[in-house]
Write a protein that holds these residues in place. Structure first.
Motif, PDB file in Angstrom:
ATOM      1  N   GLU A   1       2.657  41.315  30.875  1.00 57.84           N
ATOM      2  CA  GLU A   1       3.937  41.755  30.341  1.00 57.84           C
ATOM      3  C   GLU A   1       3.794  43.190  29.846  1.00 57.84           C
ATOM      4  O   GLU A   1       2.692  43.654  29.585  1.00 57.84           O
ATOM      5  CB  GLU A   1       4.391  40.834  29.196  1.00 57.84           C
ATOM      6  CG  GLU A   1       4.564  39.376  29.609  1.00 57.84           C
ATOM      7  CD  GLU A   1       5.500  39.199  30.815  1.00 57.84           C
ATOM      8  OE1 GLU A   1       6.538  39.880  30.875  1.00 57.84           O
ATOM      9  OE2 GLU A   1       5.193  38.376  31.704  1.00 57.84           O
ATOM     10  N   ASP A   2       4.936  43.870  29.730  1.00 52.44           N
ATOM     11  CA  ASP A   2       4.925  45.270  29.303  1.00 52.44           C
ATOM     12  C   ASP A   2       4.768  45.330  27.780  1.00 52.44           C
ATOM     13  O   ASP A   2       5.692  45.690  27.065  1.00 52.44           O
ATOM     14  CB  ASP A   2       6.231  45.930  29.757  1.00 52.44           C
ATOM     15  CG  ASP A   2       6.242  47.426  29.493  1.00 52.44           C
ATOM     16  OD1 ASP A   2       5.145  48.016  29.367  1.00 52.44           O
ATOM     17  OD2 ASP A   2       7.346  48.004  29.424  1.00 52.44           O
TER      18      ASP A   2
ATOM     19  N   THR B   1       8.495  52.498  31.287  1.00 45.65           N
ATOM     20  CA  THR B   1       7.914  51.287  30.702  1.00 45.65           C
ATOM     21  C   THR B   1       7.150  51.681  29.443  1.00 45.65           C
ATOM     22  O   THR B   1       6.740  52.830  29.300  1.00 45.65           O
ATOM     23  CB  THR B   1       6.931  50.634  31.692  1.00 45.65           C
ATOM     24  OG1 THR B   1       6.024  51.638  32.162  1.00 45.65           O
ATOM     25  CG2 THR B   1       7.660  50.046  32.893  1.00 45.65           C
TER      26      THR B   1
ATOM     27  N   ASN C   1       1.713  45.601  35.598  1.00 42.29           N
ATOM     28  CA  ASN C   1       2.798  45.474  34.623  1.00 42.29           C
ATOM     29  C   ASN C   1       4.017  44.923  35.366  1.00 42.29           C
ATOM     30  O   ASN C   1       4.531  45.558  36.285  1.00 42.29           O
ATOM     31  CB  ASN C   1       3.065  46.878  34.065  1.00 42.29           C
ATOM     32  CG  ASN C   1       4.140  46.915  33.001  1.00 42.29           C
ATOM     33  OD1 ASN C   1       4.965  46.012  32.898  1.00 42.29           O
ATOM     34  ND2 ASN C   1       4.127  47.993  32.225  1.00 42.29           N
ATOM     35  N   ARG C   2       4.483  43.735  34.959  1.00 38.15           N
ATOM     36  CA  ARG C   2       5.572  43.062  35.661  1.00 38.15           C
ATOM     37  C   ARG C   2       6.829  43.949  35.740  1.00 38.15           C
ATOM     38  O   ARG C   2       7.556  43.949  36.732  1.00 38.15           O
ATOM     39  CB  ARG C   2       5.919  41.765  34.920  1.00 38.15           C
ATOM     40  CG  ARG C   2       6.915  40.881  35.633  1.00 38.15           C
ATOM     41  CD  ARG C   2       7.430  39.803  34.703  1.00 38.15           C
ATOM     42  NE  ARG C   2       6.403  38.881  34.258  1.00 38.15           N
ATOM     43  CZ  ARG C   2       6.023  37.797  34.957  1.00 38.15           C
ATOM     44  NH1 ARG C   2       6.595  37.519  36.089  1.00 38.15           N
ATOM     45  NH2 ARG C   2       5.078  37.011  34.490  1.00 38.15           N
ATOM     46  N   GLN C   3       7.059  44.705  34.652  1.00 42.26           N
ATOM     47  CA  GLN C   3       8.247  45.554  34.576  1.00 42.26           C
ATOM     48  C   GLN C   3       8.268  46.616  35.686  1.00 42.26           C
ATOM     49  O   GLN C   3       9.324  47.016  36.155  1.00 42.26           O
ATOM     50  CB  GLN C   3       8.272  46.223  33.192  1.00 42.26           C
ATOM     51  CG  GLN C   3       9.579  46.871  32.826  1.00 42.26           C
ATOM     52  CD  GLN C   3      10.704  45.846  32.730  1.00 42.26           C
ATOM     53  OE1 GLN C   3      10.531  44.780  32.164  1.00 42.26           O
ATOM     54  NE2 GLN C   3      11.844  46.163  33.329  1.00 42.26           N
TER      55      GLN C   3
ATOM     56  N   GLU D   1       9.539  45.070  38.848  1.00 47.20           N
ATOM     57  CA  GLU D   1      10.972  44.823  38.711  1.00 47.20           C
ATOM     58  C   GLU D   1      11.773  46.119  38.866  1.00 47.20           C
ATOM     59  O   GLU D   1      12.794  46.159  39.558  1.00 47.20           O
ATOM     60  CB  GLU D   1      11.213  44.186  37.344  1.00 47.20           C
ATOM     61  CG  GLU D   1      12.589  43.601  37.249  1.00 47.20           C
ATOM     62  CD  GLU D   1      12.678  42.555  36.148  1.00 47.20           C
ATOM     63  OE1 GLU D   1      11.714  41.777  35.988  1.00 47.20           O
ATOM     64  OE2 GLU D   1      13.705  42.528  35.474  1.00 47.20           O
ATOM     65  N   ASN D   2      11.278  47.196  38.230  1.00 47.97           N
ATOM     66  CA  ASN D   2      11.957  48.488  38.345  1.00 47.97           C
ATOM     67  C   ASN D   2      11.930  49.011  39.777  1.00 47.97           C
ATOM     68  O   ASN D   2      12.902  49.601  40.254  1.00 47.97           O
ATOM     69  CB  ASN D   2      11.311  49.511  37.410  1.00 47.97           C
ATOM     70  CG  ASN D   2      11.638  49.249  35.957  1.00 47.97           C
ATOM     71  OD1 ASN D   2      12.458  48.398  35.649  1.00 47.97           O
ATOM     72  ND2 ASN D   2      10.988  49.960  35.057  1.00 47.97           N
TER      73      ASN D   2
ATOM     74  N   VAL E   1      15.532  52.852  34.574  1.00 46.56           N
ATOM     75  CA  VAL E   1      14.129  52.712  34.966  1.00 46.56           C
ATOM     76  C   VAL E   1      13.321  53.959  34.607  1.00 46.56           C
ATOM     77  O   VAL E   1      12.106  53.902  34.482  1.00 46.56           O
ATOM     78  CB  VAL E   1      13.948  52.366  36.471  1.00 46.56           C
ATOM     79  CG1 VAL E   1      14.672  51.064  36.811  1.00 46.56           C
ATOM     80  CG2 VAL E   1      14.411  53.481  37.381  1.00 46.56           C
TER      81      VAL E   1
END
Lengths: 99, 495
Positions: free
Chosen positions: A63-64, B33, B68-70, B73-74, B197
């Motif tokens: 996670e961020d 992020t 990093n999952r974000q 997604e971005n 983003v």
């Protein structure tokens, strides 16, 4: 099979400073490895997907979320030289950072 | 200084030849992020040198990158916004080169398998739309920063930026002029900011681009030899560098010389490009799949869930403003430059329900005042709600446009609500017909001689009476109503 020139280029790319005898020895070793590769090339793998990862895991994320950084001293201690909070290296003239 | 039209005549053996520029851009967008792409260190800009470092950033043996999952997604969100296909099976690749700002000796990037491919972006250009093809968008990590110190013959390395997430967006060679290149970049910046983003901040390096440029005779399908200009970090520099490079290449071609494929740097101080290294000597990156990062398998449902969370894009919102609210295309463009603007506008509209007035008070009065004060909309002393209330007071004719300006000035200075200011200053516009008629009658009574003349047929006295009524109400009467009521009362007297 590769040439002696190829070996020198590889050494340059890997930033290895090879003496002439070392280069010649590696040339011989590399060609023997490549000879083995050539034999493997003959195997029919047209129905086999290339494998880049051995363990089969996918989609591993974090996670961020912030975690503490290392203290600057820890990094500087590992570096050959530093100046203030910066790591110091011999000057790089080419401004060719990729980004 | 370079004056470079993208087309220019050339006479060769008596045949006039015209050139056109062919431009493609590779843009690096830094994601906003909180943490880096493969580790949990901060991405904060402007920290002390080497403050945001950890074993992964330093490339220490045994450290392992985790995505990093974000960032994923971005990347998918931007891909969807740019009409791309999303690749279902992704791998990261190592790109090898030696540079002190890259401690591992390789950059983690994507090579043959970028997350987004084959998209397009609609770019508004001189009132029309140009569709620019997008070849690919991929995820990668940023490098650190070097400060060259020639005095001590050393380079100083700061690794705060190393490992910050980037998306690289590559266009097709579809751009035909420096102005088009800059319009594309502005649209890209607008979209990344809309999506949230990236902050798209060019001064801080959040958006920087490399431009590929070649010339070819008009009508020729085959591309000419191109050069690449590296690291352009403002819209203006992109245009100036391309203009200079077009002029340079054109003068070479005109004198019968050929273009050498090479990498150039743009010097903003001189406005010139200069050669950095020729492509022939360019590094051999020896890409291969990074074994430290397991492949990504992207499910349709995941893409759909991102699509559902995506904010409406500027192109669509602009269309809604024109079709739904009846605003002009120009107004729509001004309001959609930033998501903040259009969100603010919609808040104002919600309160006042008059789109045209809301737009004009926002774009001319509030933006004007903010600009003068050096503030942005986020720090506006006038809230959307209060601006909406003000527009409502104008729309219902409770106050005149002139009074509204006075009220607005006080709102801007104090942050107070317009109703409060109007009440405190007694600024309410006189709109009630009976109240206005009473004032008119009292003005008539005090100017019996002029009234007799007016009733007798001297219509020029009409303006005199309007003036007297406005004066005795200290400008608070609705001028149009005053006008109508005087006319009707005179008509009655003329019987």
């Amino acid at each position: 099979m590769i040439s002696n020139e190829d070996v020198k280029k590889l050494a340059l790319l890997a930033r290895l400073n090879l003496s002439e005898p070392e280069a010649q020895r590696l040339h011989k070793d590399l060609n023997s490895i490549l000879g083995y590769m050539e034999r493997l090339q003959k195997v029919d793998v047209s129905k086999v997907d290339p494998m880049s990862h051995v363990h089969g895991a996918t989609n591993v994320f974090r996670e961020d979320e912030l975690k503490p950084s290392l203290p600057v001293e820890a990094a500087l201690e590992l570096a050959p030289d530093h100046s203030g909070r910066f790591i110091r290296v011999p000057i790089v003239i080419d401004q060719g950072g990729e980004n | 200084m370079a004056q470079a039209p993208s087309r220019n005549g050339k006479s060769l053996n008596g045949v006039v030849m015209e050139f056109e520029a062919v431009i493609g851009l590779e843009t690096h967008v830094q994601l906003c992020t909180k943490t880096k792409i493969f580790c949990s260190s901060s991405t904060e800009f402007g920290a002390e040198p080497n403050q945001h470092i950890d074993p992964v950033t330093l490339g220490l043996p045994g450290s392992l990158p985790v995505l990093n999952r974000q960032v994923l997604e971005n990347a998918i969100m931007l891909g969807l916004a740019m009409n791309c296909e999303i690749r279902r099976y992704n791998r990261f690749a190592r790109k090898h080169y030696f540079y002190p700002d890259l401690p591992k000796g390789y950059q983690i990037s994507q090579y043959e398998e970028p997350i987004c491919e084959r998209g397009h972006l609609n770019v508004p250009m001189d009132g029309a739309i140009r569709t620019i093809g997008i070849t690919r968008i991929h995820m990668e990590e940023d490098a650190g920063k070097n400060i060259h110190d020639s005095r001590t013959h050393s380079s100083l390395i700061d690794l705060n930026r190393a490992g910050v997430a980037l998306l690289e967006i590559v266009t097709q060679p579809d751009l035909r002029s420096p102005a088009e290149a800059s319009a594309y970049l502005r649209t890209l910046r607008q979209i990344v900011r809309f999506l949230g983003v990236s902050d798209g901040n060019m001064e801080e390096g959040s958006l920087r681009c490399d431009a590929n440029i070649s010339l070819r005779p008009v009508g020729q399908v085959k591309f000419g030899t191109r050069t690449e200009i590296k690291n352009l970090n403002s819209f203006k520099f992109v245009e100036r560098a391309l203009e200079y490079e077009i002029a340079r290449q054109m003068s070479l071609l005109k004198s019968g010389k050929s273009i050498v494929q090479e990498t150039m740097l743009f010097d903003s101080a001189t406005g010139a490009t200069r050669s950095l290294r020729s492509k022939e000597e360019s590094a051999d990156y020896r890409y291969f799949p990074d074994p430290d990062l397991p492949p990504l398998v992207i499910e349709e449902a995941y893409i759909r869930s991102i699509q559902e969370r995506m904010p409406t894009l500027p192109e669509q919102r602009s269309k809604e403003l024109v079709d739904g609210y009846g605003l002009t295309a120009y107004d729509a463009q001004v309001l959609t430059v930033e998501r903040m603007n259009i969100d603010f506008f919609e808040e104002v509209f919600k309160v006042c329900q008059n789109a045209k007035l809301a737009c004009s008070w926002l774009t001319s009065e509030l933006f004007g005042a903010l600009n003068t004060a050096g503030l942005d909309l986020k720090r506006s002393p006038v809230s959307a709600r209060n601006l909406g209330e003000l527009v409502k007071l104008i729309d219902s004719e409770a106050i005149s446009g002139k009074m509204a300006k006075t009220v607005f000035e006080e709102m801007f200075a104090t942050g107070k609500a317009p109703g409060e200011i109007v009440a405190a200053r007694g600024l309410k516009q006189l709109t009630n017909d009976d109240d206005i008629a009473k004032v008119v009658e009292s003005v008539f009574a005090n100017n019996a001689k002029q009234l007799a003349d007016y009733v007798g047929g001297n219509d020029r006295l009409h303006a005199f009476f309007v003036g007297q009524v406005m004066k005795s109400t200290q400008g608070t009467a609705n001028p149009k109503k005053v006008n109508d009521i005087i006319l009707s009362l005179i008509k009655k007297r003329r019987g």
